[in-house]
Design an enzyme around this catalytic site. Structure first.
Site, PDB file in Angstrom:
ATOM      1  N   HIS A  47      -9.064 -30.261 -34.656  1.00 55.30           N
ATOM      2  CA  HIS A  47      -9.956 -29.193 -34.217  1.00 55.30           C
ATOM      3  C   HIS A  47     -10.831 -29.641 -33.050  1.00 55.30           C
ATOM      4  CE1 HIS A  47      -9.589 -27.152 -38.441  1.00 55.30           C
ATOM      5  NE2 HIS A  47      -8.448 -27.219 -37.772  1.00 55.30           N
ATOM      6  N   LYS A 101       0.834  -1.206   0.000  1.00 53.86           N
ATOM      7  CA  LYS A 101       0.000   0.000   0.000  1.00 53.86           C
ATOM      8  C   LYS A 101       0.866   1.251   0.000  1.00 53.86           C
ATOM      9  CE  LYS A 101      -3.553   2.509   2.545  1.00 53.86           C
ATOM     10  NZ  LYS A 101      -4.661   2.448   3.519  1.00 53.86           N
TER      11      LYS A 101
END
Length: 599
Positions: free
Chosen positions: A351, A209
């Site tokens: 595929h 922070k």
């Protein structure tokens, strides 16, 4: 400053003394309320208390504690590590740069053992570690030095008022909760709880922070970059922000693991928690996504449930070009399908759909038959085996010719198997410098599947149902023989991995043809028959869902094409039409009562 009190004061005097002590902490509510909880914690230990007999006992005032703090302005680094890799590197580097090193417990002992000067946290707080180490750094003398903003004069005044020094570098990693609860040893609930870090995440979050003033490091791989940065220009906010992001992400992943583990301890069989977090770790950036204009990356899911779960995400790549987005999808489809079978099996995927599947005692024969099912689709596909690839199989994969012309060597994007012999791997590498060779562990069962939709995610259990888990109910006058029933189970396991609407035609544990992804089932059926050709006569047909129509539709067309057995879930309003149709043509009809949609 130290405060002394007369023994046995009046209640009024005691109240006044307590008020006086609290006034020591009032400069702008001590760093603009960044600190209220830690103040309360300290007061609970430090403020005078009135006993039942009215006597006042002073444990220790915070002003007194400040006598052990490092003066504001001294460069300090706080190091507290469970994973002590490269500890000497970072500590010596900071020492050479003029930092005073403050440390806790085992880290301080390791530094002393290495001959590196260290100030212990208790020398700063004037308070010993307590509660079996649960409380070490949860103290204003530590967090004040981390959270104070250097550009706010009242913050610095508050530190000076209490003799608290600033920390410029915080190097922390956490108790090994993830490793502990995923270890092979049985971990008790109590042991798991004790491995949840509290002080570490608090320090990390505080430093992150306040990253404009404090550099926070949670990864030993960042030690060299930190030392390099400290030796140069320290005004680069980009580096500080990057470390802060990494720190918050580190804590978020840690908390996700704790949350997942606790849910499993308390859920009482409820599969889906009200909320959960999926921790993802970047494995690699990819050349592109499904198409060249799309950027893509590959992340590994670090959820506890996936530890040792196998699958393509943790596969070892022995050879070939880097994996692409589509490679991962196809390899996953091939591996999941081949892992379903117990006997020696080969699966070829194009595929994401299996276009060739064969199970044989001889894996060489299984490979040849899988290619033969659809040589056109197999060319450029992914070939997967559930057996070790040895010298003979590797040579067959390398030299096998396309059945359509007998000349062209079969080309594949990927070969995936559970293991390779050294010679087999050597031969396979010689097929092509680009061939991706993967070694994967069998995908686990009982996992969750996540799929994204716009603005949300769908979660479901994995489809783990096998032929052994169900019964194939005969719903026709003609019953299948043992061989036909075996083919029905094989076809049904194959169709599970074909995109809906899905049809698979199989015989002798070999896929002859399949139809996938069509908007209607009849078109899928026609595609499957086109690929199977004359071999479809007497074969088994499996459908992933029921047939909504029979007469002059899919069921009758299948019967007219010579199919011997149809396996489907059943459940249609027109099931009786399907039964009557199969009875007319002498075809066996089996209901599985399990649907296998795959969208």
């Amino acid at each position: 400053m130290p405060i002394s009190l007369l023994s046995s004061p009046t209640p009024a005097a005691a109240t006044a003394a307590a008020t006086s002590l609290r006034s020591l902490f009032s400069p702008r509510r001590f760093l603009n309320n960044r600190f209220d909880i830690l103040n309360q914690l300290s007061f609970s230990c430090a403020l005078p208390e009135v006993s039942s007999r009215g006597s006042l006992v002073l444990v220790r005032a915070m002003a007194g504690a400040a006598s052990g703090s490092t003066p504001t302005g001294t460069k300090q680094a706080l190091i507290s590590l469970s994973d002590k890799r490269d500890l000497a590197l970072i500590a010596n580097g900071l020492k050479e740069l003029g930092y005073t090193i403050v440390s806790t417990g085992g880290t301080a002992s390791a530094l002393e053992k290495a001959g590196i000067p260290v100030t212990k946290v208790e020398q700063i707080t004037n308070f010993p570690e307590m509660l079996d180490g649960r409380v070490k750094t949860l103290h204003p003398s530590i967090h004040g030095g981390i959270l104070a903003r250097r550009d706010q004069s009242h913050h610095m005044e508050a530190l000076n008022a209490h003799g608290i020094g600033t920390f410029d570098v915080v190097v922390v990693n956490l108790y090994p909760f993830y490793d502990k609860v995923t270890s092979s040893d049985s971990v008790s609930f109590e042991d798991g709880i004790e491995n949840i870090d509290i002080g570490g995440p608090t320090m990390i979050r505080a430093a992150a922070k306040n990253h404009r003033d404090v550099l926070v490091v949670v990864d030993h791989n960042d030690y060299p970059a930190l030392l390099k940065f400290l030796k140069g220009d320290q005004s680069d906010g980009g580096f500080r922000k990057e470390l802060a992001w990494k720190a918050f992400q580190h804590v978020a992943a840690y908390d996700a693991a704790v949350s997942e583990w606790l849910w499993k301890q308390t859920s009482e069989g409820d599969t889906f928690p009200p909320s959960f977090t999926v921790p993802l770790s970047l494995n690699s950036t990819l050349r592109y996504g499904e198409n060249p204009h799309q950027k893509a990356a590959f992340y590994v899911d670090k959820s506890l449930s996936l530890v040792n779960a196998g699958g393509i995400a943790t596969a070892i790549q022995h050879h070939g070009k880097e994996m692409s987005y589509n490679n991962y999808l196809d390899a996953d489809a091939a591996w999941n399908c081949v892992s379903e079978f117990d006997g020696p099996t080969c699966v070829i995927v194009k595929h994401t759909n299996p276009c060739g599947v064969a199970l044989r005692e001889n894996i060489l024969e299984a490979y040849r038959l899988a290619v033969k099912a659809d040589p056109v689709s197999a060319f450029g596909g992914i070939v997967a085996f559930n057996t070790t690839i040895d010298e003979d199989l590797a040579r067959e994969i390398r030299e096998f010719r396309n059945p359509t012309d007998g000349e062209t060597r079969m080309f594949y994007e990927i070969v995936v198997a559970p293991s390779y012999t050294p010679k087999g791997l050597e031969i396979l590498k010689g097929k092509s410098k680009d061939l991706r060779i993967l070694e994967a562990k069998k995908t686990g069962k009982g996992l969750h599947s996540l799929r994204q939709v716009g603005g949300g995610w769908l979660v479901q259990e994995s489809d783990d149902v096998t032929p052994q888990d169900i019964s194939f109910e005969v719903n026709s006058q003609q019953a299948p023989n043992e061989k036909e029933l075996s083919d029905a189970k094989f076809a049904w396991l194959c169709v599970k991995h074909v995109k809906s609407n899905a049809i698979v035609i199989a015989k002798n544990n070999c896929m002859l043809g399949m139809g996938s992804g069509q908007p209607n089932r009849l078109e899928s059926l026609r595609i499957a028959f086109k690929k199977a050709g004359e071999e479809a006569k007497g074969a088994t047909l499996a459908s992933d869902a029921f047939f909504p129509f029979a007469w002059k539709d899919a069921v009758e067309e299948a019967c007219q094409n010579g199919i011997g057995v149809i396996a489907e879930p059943g459940g249609s309003k027109r099931d009786n039409d399907a039964k009557d149709c199969c009875n007319k043509y002498g075809v066996s009809l089996l209901f599985t009562k399990i649907r296998h949609f795959r969208h």
